[in-house]
Design an enzyme around this catalytic site. Structure first.
Site: not given
Ligand SMILES: *[C@@H]1O[C@H](CO)[C@@H](O)[C@H](O)[C@H]1NC(C)=O
Ligand SMILES: *[C@@H]1O[C@H](CO)[C@@H](O)[C@H](O)[C@H]1NC(C)=O
Ligand SMILES: *[C@@H]1O[C@H](CO)[C@@H](O)[C@H](O)[C@H]1NC(C)=O
Ligand SMILES: *[C@@H]1O[C@H](CO)[C@@H](O)[C@H](O)[C@H]1NC(C)=O
Ligand SMILES: *[C@@H]1O[C@H](CO)[C@@H](O)[C@H](O)[C@H]1NC(C)=O
Length: 613
Positions: A567, A326, A525, A322
């Protein structure tokens, strides 16, 4: 101690039992899966307790947030400094004085405040804390991916209704008050007298008890709350479909291609622009992983070789996926921009790292304009007092022009059942109206840089706590009236804050962690730092042109109806596996939807719409 003092003490005890209240009656206190109790904490062990003091002028603060974030307002972009925010929200002198007295009397030592004065962190022994927060009982637990140790109370706590209550502070018989030099100040001290009925305490001097309610969010170092667990997952690789122009998973070059970033779209190095991500999971990143990642995947764009500033403590342990994710993706989307990492602020067992991060925001005047946080918990697991207060902290950040991006979660609409009835399960802070929440998408063809569809894990839905902010009313109404696949209305609260606001790819990422490239890492994440990095690039242009950074983006985003975003209109996310909804939550459609928000970034178009004024 004389007889009279004894009797007084006894009286105080009796009265105090009647005069306490539960500030967080709805906080869930069950042990999350994966945690075990190691028994009671040693009474002499030192704890750190954080108290949130009642703030002032939140109404005014919310008006100011509106004014500085709405492009139509003459105050747009004229952000408040931390000192301005402090002027506004600082607790009343009475609150400050009362809380201080109460804590000192309880034996609190070494108390630290923040610039806004609305938090106090103090140290005391477990024994003292249990006395201070009646009902609490501190136990030690171990669990989570990193076998983290925490100290928490499995029992609810109570606070004296009138605080230091029931005693006359001026009463010199209570000699121990004198130790703090207050014994002689009886004239200036307020008297608290509880009349035995909850909520009806009367305080001398004309102010009501309501003013004094502490908003004590005793995290008491997270009295109850456990660290969240990341739901980041590694999914099995899809089957390769034998075609030309394939990529084998998402890398910076794939992202930069999809989002139309050229090699020139990097930080110039001539501004003091910066960006930050925060970690609360006892996870670390390694600079060597970042270097290897950039070497493998970052060949074509200028980037920074290392994190500019680590706030908090980086342990020496193994890197976490994690944390690596990041840092690697924030620094390759927001390439060549100075990057800060908040690493496990609050590592003492009794502290809540997320809360410590919030305290840091209120204790530092100069902060990066963009923060990305891949953290979340079920709304129903948190007390509403806690969520309201955290939301007020986000409001403070918004007033200062900070952009806070939160991952929308990785369980789609979620699911839980209360009294036999199923409903979706919103997540917080994703559901706060003062943050920008990022959902997730997949490529239509997993091996080609194509258009995007919903990633079925993408968190989204409607808050049960926060009402719908006006900036999104129109977009949400339009979605609700036009979506052909709406779940039964009993599953969600259509009047709540709806999220996410935007999205980015969240599926099939490559991450380097502990020198090893790891494929197929998925979760919001991943999309959150990517979107954050892209906003940082836009801030770079804004700063170079003399404009303020973007600040709290939502009012502008909804006003511009998602201009500059691709979109996402295909696919649905997951939810309850039952006959009624059969595993399906909401579905994406034209315009805003509670699965992918307004969509994913098309950098040149987004830059254009977000440059002026
Ligand atoms: C806030 O910053 C000041 C000055 O650096 C420091 O003394 C204080 O301990 C900080 N507060 C907290 C709660 O850490
Ligand atoms: C950006 O990317 C899309 C699809 O990848 C493409 O259609 C478009 O022309 C590109 N350029 C601009 C400036 O939008
Ligand atoms: C990247 O940033 C450095 C300073 O940190 C600067 O010298 C360099 O010119 C930047 N690269 C590009 C391509 O703008
Ligand atoms: C960047 O510079 C501006 C203007 O000098 C200053 O107000 C701001 O605090 C600086 N930001 C950071 C993160 O240092
Ligand atoms: C629905 O949301 C509102 C806030 O928007 C809240 O007051 C209400 O309690 C919620 N209803 C349920 C059933 O949770």
């Amino acid at each position: 101690m004389g007889l009279r003092a004894c009797l007084l003490g006894l009286l105080a005890l009796i009265v105090s039992a009647k005069c306490s209240y539960s500030p967080e009656p709805d906080q869930r206190r069950t042990l999350p899966p994966g945690w075990v109790s190691l028994g009671r904490a040693d009474p002499e062990e030192e704890l750190s307790l954080t108290f949130a003091l009642r703030q002032q002028n939140l109404e005014r603060l919310s008006e100011l947030v509106q004014a500085v974030s709405d492009p139509g307002s003459p105050r747009y972009g004229k952000y408040l400094s931390l000192e301005d925010v402090a002027e506004l929200v600082r607790p009343s002198p009475l609150t400050l004085r009362t809380v201080q007295k109460w804590l000192l009397a309880a034996g609190a030592r070494n108390c630290h405040s923040v610039i806004t004065q609305d938090f106090l962190t103090c140290w005391m022994s477990v024994r003292q804390a249990e006395l201070l927060l009646s009902g609490s009982e501190f136990h030690r637990y171990v669990g989570g991916p990193a076998e983290t140790h925490v100290v928490r109370s499995p029992h609810p706590y109570q606070l004296p209704k009138a605080l230091a209550s029931h005693v006359d502070f001026g009463n010199t018989l209570w000699g121990w008050w004198g130790w703090w030099g207050w014994g002689r100040q009886s004239q200036g001290l307020e008297k608290f007298r509880c009349h035995g009925r909850l909520g009806r305490s009367v305080v001398k001097g004309g102010w009501s008890l309501k003013d004094l309610r502490l908003d004590l969010l005793p995290t008491v170092g997270g009295l109850h709350r456990f660290p969240p667990t990341s739901s980041l997952r590694q999914r099995p690789a899809p089957q390769v479909a034998g075609a030309v122009g394939l990529h084998l998973g998402v890398t910076p070059s794939v992202l930069r291609k999809r989002y139309n970033l050229t090699a020139q779209d990097v930080g110039s190095g001539t501004t003091n622009n910066s960006q930050a991500c925060a970690q609360f999971l006892e996870q670390y990143f390694h600079d060597s992983d970042l270097a290897k990642f950039m070497h493998l995947f970052g060949g074509t764009f200028a980037h920074q070789a290392s994190v500019a500033h680590v706030v908090g403590q980086q342990g020496r342990g193994r890197a976490g996926i994690e944390a690596s994710l990041d840092v690697e993706y924030l620094m390759s989307a927001g390439a060549n921009i100075s990057t800060w990492v908040y690493s496990n602020p609050g590592r003492h067992e009794s502290q809540e790292p997320f809360l410590q991060w919030l305290l840091l925001l209120s204790n530092e005047s100069a902060l990066p304009p963009v923060h990305t946080i891949s953290y979340g918990d079920d709304e129903d697991s948190l007390s509403s007092a806690y969520m309201q207060r955290v939301n007020a902290e986000f409001m403070k950040a918004a007033a200062r022009g900070l952009t806070l991006l939160f991952a929308s979660g990785d369980s789609g609409a979620g699911c839980w059942s209360t009294s036999g009835r199923h409903q979706f399960r919103p997540s917080f802070p994703a559901s706060s109206p003062y943050v920008t929440t990022v959902g997730g998408t997949s490529f239509q063809n997993p091996f080609q840089v194509t258009s995007e569809i919903v990633d079925y894990i993408s968190g989204g839905g409607f808050s049960n706590v926060f009402p719908q902010p006006s900036y999104q009313e129109k977009a949400v109404a339009q979605f609700l009236s036009s979506s052909p696949h709406l779940p039964p209305s009993s599953y969600f609260n259509a009047s709540g804050r709806a999220y996410p606001d935007v999205a980015a790819l969240s599926d099939g990422y490559w991450v380097v962690s502990n020198h090893v490239p790891i494929p197929w890492v998925s979760g919001t994440s991943a999309s959150t730092p990517v979107f954050g990095g892209i906003l940082s690039l836009i801030n770079e242009h804004r700063i170079l042109s003399g404009h303020p950074p973007l600040g709290f983006l939502n009012p502008r985003l909804y006003q511009q109806r998602g201009a500059g975003l691709f979109d996402v209109t295909h696919g649905c996310h997951e939810s309850c596996l039952n006959e009624e909804v059969q595993g399906q939550g909401f579905c994406a459609g034209p315009g805003w939807d509670p699965v992918t928000g307004w969509g994913t970034p098309n950098f040149p178009a987004l830059l254009k719409t977000l440059m002026n004024p």
